[in-house]
Design an enzyme around this catalytic site. Sequence first.
Site, mmCIF file in Angstrom:
data_model
loop_
_atom_site.group_PDB
_atom_site.id
_atom_site.type_symbol
_atom_site.label_atom_id
_atom_site.label_comp_id
_atom_site.label_asym_id
_atom_site.label_seq_id
_atom_site.Cartn_x
_atom_site.Cartn_y
_atom_site.Cartn_z
ATOM 1 N N THR A 75 5.889 83.021 39.952
ATOM 2 C CA THR A 75 5.690 83.249 38.518
ATOM 3 C C THR A 75 7.022 83.493 37.817
ATOM 4 O OG1 THR A 75 3.419 84.024 38.672
ATOM 5 C CG2 THR A 75 4.716 84.868 36.836
ATOM 6 N N ASN A 154 -2.653 73.418 41.981
ATOM 7 C CA ASN A 154 -3.096 74.521 42.822
ATOM 8 C C ASN A 154 -4.608 74.649 42.884
ATOM 9 O OD1 ASN A 154 -2.469 75.241 40.002
ATOM 10 N ND2 ASN A 154 -3.410 77.204 40.551
ATOM 11 N N CYS A 334 -17.969 82.974 37.818
ATOM 12 C CA CYS A 334 -19.365 82.725 37.501
ATOM 13 C C CYS A 334 -19.693 82.934 36.033
ATOM 14 C CB CYS A 334 -20.137 83.704 38.370
ATOM 15 S SG CYS A 334 -21.865 83.699 38.283
#
Lengths: 393, 412
Positions: A75, A154, A334
């Site tokens: 990052t 990714n 979800c």
Amino acid sequence: MNLVDTVYLDHAATTPLLDVVRAAMEPFLDERFGNPSSRHTLGVRAAEAIDAARETIARALFVRPEGVVFTSGGTEANNLAVLGFARAKRRQGAHVLYGATEHSSVRAAALALVDEGFEVEAIPAAPDGGIDFEALASKLREDTVLVAQMLVNNEFGTIYPLRRVATLVRERAPRAHLHVDAVQGIGKLDLDLEALGGGSYAISAHKIHGPKGTGALVLTDPAKKPRPLVFGGNQENGLRSGTENVAGIVGFASAVEAAVRDVTATHAHLAALRARLAEGLRGIEGTELLDPAPASGLVPSPAIAAVRLPGAPAEVWLHHLAQHGVLTSVGSACQARNNALSPALLALGLAADEARSVLRISFSRTSSAADVEAALAALARVAGELRVAGARP
Amino acid sequence: MNPSSTEREPAAELSEEPELIVARYGELWLKGKNRRNFEQILARNVLRAVREISPARLQRAHGQLAIYPERRTREVSRRVQDIFGFTSVSPAWSSPKDFDAIARIARHVLGQAMRRYPLEPTVAFRVRTQRADKTFPVISTELDRRIADHVMPDFEERLHVDLNEPELTLSIHIRPENAYVYAERLKGAGGLPVGTLGNALCLLSGGIDSPVAAWLTMKRGCNVSFVSFHSEPYIGEGSKRKIKQLAHAVSHFQGPSRLYSVPFARCQEEIRDRCRPGYRTVLYRRMMQRIAQRIARRAKAGALITGDSLGQVASQTLENLTCIGAAVTIPVLRPLICFDKEETIALARRIGTFDLSIRPEPDCCTVFQPTKPVIRGSLAVCEEEETNLDVEALVDAAVAGVEIIRIRGARG
């Protein structure tokens, strides 16, 4: 948690430390604790350890040692490249492009440049999962100063045709720096950073069985430097101040060395695992491997398999699989609200519900054929469990 | 430099840190035999709450508690502001009971207090003396005047006396053994000491409302335990972690507690597969209430608490609340029933649960949600639908699977 019975298939998230890496690190967590900036012998020894680590990585990647800038991880390396090169080239232009499926550390850094007066645009994804080159060609301009395009996605593993991107950038935006997030590429693919055409590459230790908290920005031309993000004692040639993570850097070098040395064997091993997974999935009704269309000429990374699953959101599958000891990942939770869905999956043209149904299975050199069989068996069992439960819609 | 003060002795060389905290409690509940019990519980709550900051000695007096921490009085004072049962809190200095000593300390206290008004050209001010010890030779109004005369020259023209609407009141308490001097009166948490009204069990979801409902019930003197329902393996452990963090955060206001974590996926599967889709939510919640009632019995809790607010979601109509409430005989407290969402959010922010509550973490899986939940459910239909279930067995199994999690509930 009982790790003995765990089948870990979330290597794109992180990987376990290799023994050789741990052994390399140990002295630096122990008696070799010196600060590399100290003038006494203990400090000089630590500085020498970092020199050696830098050379090891440079040799493995065929770059100059001065081109290896250690950071706290992928990052920070992506942030340093995106913010640092855009700022360094501010006088030459203020137009920035980033791939539609980039990791958040590239996307969010690029978008942060808007506040500094940059014009920031995404490069659209093609429906086949690759890059929309026509759109890219039309977006590249004289005043484009930065293009960020990842090497391996990714979330679904697509390997992007980076050379073509580099050629186009050179032709149409000669002032632009091309930054490449290579975090999911190193150790899985045989890389020639020079030939790929990027000006900088972000890599991370813990994705290749090294320690967390260490990564690097690799510059193919050390004379072309980004502006630093972290100021202070001018470590890392002024590009990244702060006392170095000596043990982490030593472990990182050991991990890179092993990864690059074994990359051909690893690639073949991973390809075999992925092929077996693909074959096994054909026997589980309703599942589908999310591969680029054959006509596109794109190939997926052998380390990552994105699977669309039927009946229930992928996160429900994930937790059921975890009950059987199989650990995987989802890009979109979800109940993620539509605006929190994976931008990368949406960029592929998936609808919201389709994006929620994608499970990621990712391998590394420590994965075994038995892991794949266990995953397939667990997938089949969960398919049964969810189908029974889902009798009434 | 102030010319008049250079001619005088300097103000007392006292520490910046106050020496004690005067915490006042309301008198309303102090009637009858309960008073001693209430005071004991309050004292215990104070010692438990401040323990992690500093050991402390307590001194009970009429309608107030003097707290003498060994160190970090300011921080202890802030902590005491969060303890239910106190109406106001004052960090204070103690003084021997003679005029000169009191006057010296008064100058010091006022000097500190004036830092709160750096820009005001003048500050309305008064001295207020209370004599619990009537043998003190100077009467209160006389002491007010003499102390004011003594301290005002330190601030030249910046102080003017206003007995009716002072911005700054320098208070002096003459007590049998010593005197207190203070100039701050901070708001207390109000309410009743936690534990004086028994135990209640809060149904904790991952949302904004239920922690606030728990807090309000603590405020009225109840010790609150928590029950939560998880749908593993449909959702992950992350949800349980969030619930734990919420229980921990709100227990800052009460101390250690317990969280009963109930496996609920089996109940949801049965209801989804055997009952009308539109009634799912109401039926899930009836099961939750039944399970919670069982746990309440075990936890010696006299009531359930929910975060229901009338009309906020489909299950919170009068009809549906009736259906849900009818599943149990234990009283169900719904402190937020007539709150607007904004009011609840404001409280959640104040008590420090809001940021935790809005972290995205599913508390119930989408696979169990009906597309069209019933708005005005009927109890008769609920009961009829439940004939398709073995309600007792499901409750038994859920209660048998309960995991009890200790909640430290120290500093949130």
